[in-house]
Motif scaffolding. Structure first.
Motif, short mmCIF file in Angstrom:
data_model
loop_
_atom_site.label_atom_id
_atom_site.label_comp_id
_atom_site.label_asym_id
_atom_site.label_seq_id
_atom_site.Cartn_x
_atom_site.Cartn_y
_atom_site.Cartn_z
N LYS A 26 0.85 -1.18 0.00
CA LYS A 26 0.00 0.00 0.00
C LYS A 26 0.89 1.24 0.00
O LYS A 26 1.92 1.26 0.66
N SER A 27 0.48 2.24 -0.74
CA SER A 27 1.21 3.50 -0.78
C SER A 27 0.22 4.61 -1.08
O SER A 27 -0.98 4.36 -1.20
N LYS A 28 0.73 5.84 -1.20
CA LYS A 28 -0.14 6.94 -1.61
C LYS A 28 0.66 7.92 -2.46
O LYS A 28 1.89 8.03 -2.34
N VAL A 29 -0.06 8.62 -3.31
CA VAL A 29 0.54 9.63 -4.18
C VAL A 29 0.89 10.85 -3.35
O VAL A 29 0.06 11.35 -2.59
N ILE A 30 2.15 11.32 -3.51
CA ILE A 30 2.54 12.53 -2.78
C ILE A 30 2.84 13.71 -3.70
O ILE A 30 2.93 14.84 -3.23
N ASP A 31 3.00 13.44 -5.01
CA ASP A 31 3.24 14.52 -5.97
C ASP A 31 2.97 13.97 -7.37
O ASP A 31 3.15 12.78 -7.61
N THR A 32 2.53 14.83 -8.27
CA THR A 32 2.34 14.45 -9.67
C THR A 32 2.89 15.53 -10.57
O THR A 32 2.97 16.70 -10.17
N GLY A 33 3.25 15.15 -11.75
CA GLY A 33 3.73 16.08 -12.76
C GLY A 33 3.26 15.63 -14.12
O GLY A 33 2.51 14.66 -14.24
N TYR A 36 5.26 12.14 -14.58
CA TYR A 36 5.70 11.32 -13.44
C TYR A 36 4.68 11.37 -12.30
O TYR A 36 3.83 12.25 -12.25
N VAL A 37 4.82 10.39 -11.41
CA VAL A 37 4.06 10.35 -10.16
C VAL A 37 5.05 9.98 -9.07
O VAL A 37 5.84 9.05 -9.24
N MET A 38 5.03 10.69 -7.96
CA MET A 38 5.87 10.38 -6.81
C MET A 38 4.99 9.76 -5.75
O MET A 38 3.90 10.27 -5.45
N ILE A 39 5.47 8.63 -5.18
CA ILE A 39 4.69 7.93 -4.15
C ILE A 39 5.55 7.65 -2.93
O ILE A 39 6.78 7.59 -3.04
N ASP A 40 4.89 7.52 -1.79
CA ASP A 40 5.59 7.07 -0.58
C ASP A 40 6.11 5.67 -0.80
O ASP A 40 5.55 4.91 -1.60
N GLU A 76 7.02 0.99 -13.90
CA GLU A 76 8.25 0.57 -13.23
C GLU A 76 8.81 1.74 -12.44
O GLU A 76 8.49 2.90 -12.71
N VAL A 77 9.62 1.42 -11.47
CA VAL A 77 10.26 2.44 -10.65
C VAL A 77 11.37 3.09 -11.47
O VAL A 77 12.24 2.41 -12.00
N SER A 78 11.29 4.43 -11.62
CA SER A 78 12.31 5.13 -12.40
C SER A 78 13.27 5.92 -11.54
O SER A 78 14.23 6.51 -12.04
N GLY A 79 13.04 5.95 -10.23
CA GLY A 79 13.96 6.65 -9.35
C GLY A 79 13.54 6.52 -7.90
O GLY A 79 12.37 6.28 -7.59
N ARG A 80 14.53 6.65 -7.01
CA ARG A 80 14.29 6.63 -5.56
C ARG A 80 14.95 7.87 -4.99
O ARG A 80 16.08 8.20 -5.34
N LEU A 88 9.38 7.12 -4.13
CA LEU A 88 9.65 6.48 -5.43
C LEU A 88 9.06 7.34 -6.54
O LEU A 88 8.00 7.94 -6.37
N LYS A 89 9.76 7.35 -7.68
CA LYS A 89 9.26 8.05 -8.86
C LYS A 89 8.82 7.00 -9.87
O LYS A 89 9.55 6.06 -10.17
N LEU A 90 7.60 7.19 -10.40
CA LEU A 90 7.05 6.32 -11.43
C LEU A 90 6.83 7.16 -12.69
O LEU A 90 6.34 8.29 -12.59
N PRO A 91 7.19 6.62 -13.85
CA PRO A 91 6.96 7.39 -15.09
C PRO A 91 5.48 7.38 -15.48
O PRO A 91 4.72 6.57 -15.05
#
Length: 91
Positions: A26-33, A36-40, A76-80, A88-91
């Motif tokens: 389980k996670s949640k979205v903390i930022d979007t662009g 990309y999407v940044m998640i906990d 897929e995970v594109s960055g930590r 985590l950053k997701l494309p």
């Protein structure tokens, strides 16, 4: 497409693709662009332990939007990163 539907605070259910275990996280979205999407960092739903996920890990993401519509997509995970806590950053 899904980045448009994801808003800050959206709860995500995550499966690691291509694994023998059927662990769910389980996670949640903390930022979007725009792209990309940044998640906990995800936590295991059963144990509450934080998952260790490396760049390139294939994920199946599921979520429900504000209209109660269910969605799923592969990414897929594109960055930590560390921004006060690991994300985590997701494309």
């Amino acid at each position: 497409m899904f980045a448009v539907l994801l808003t800050i605070g959206t709860i995500l259910i995550i499966d690691k693709d291509f694994t023998k275990d059927s662990e769910k996280f389980k996670s949640k979205v903390i930022d979007t662009g725009k792209d990309y999407v940044m998640i906990d960092y995800p936590t295991n739903i059963e144990t509450g332990k934080t998952a260790f996920i490396i760049d390139g890990t294939q994920l199946l993401i599921k979520f429900v939007d504000v209209l109660r519509m269910e969605y799923a997509f592969r990414t897929e995970v594109s960055g930590r990163f560390m921004k006060g806590h690991p994300i985590l950053k997701l494309p």
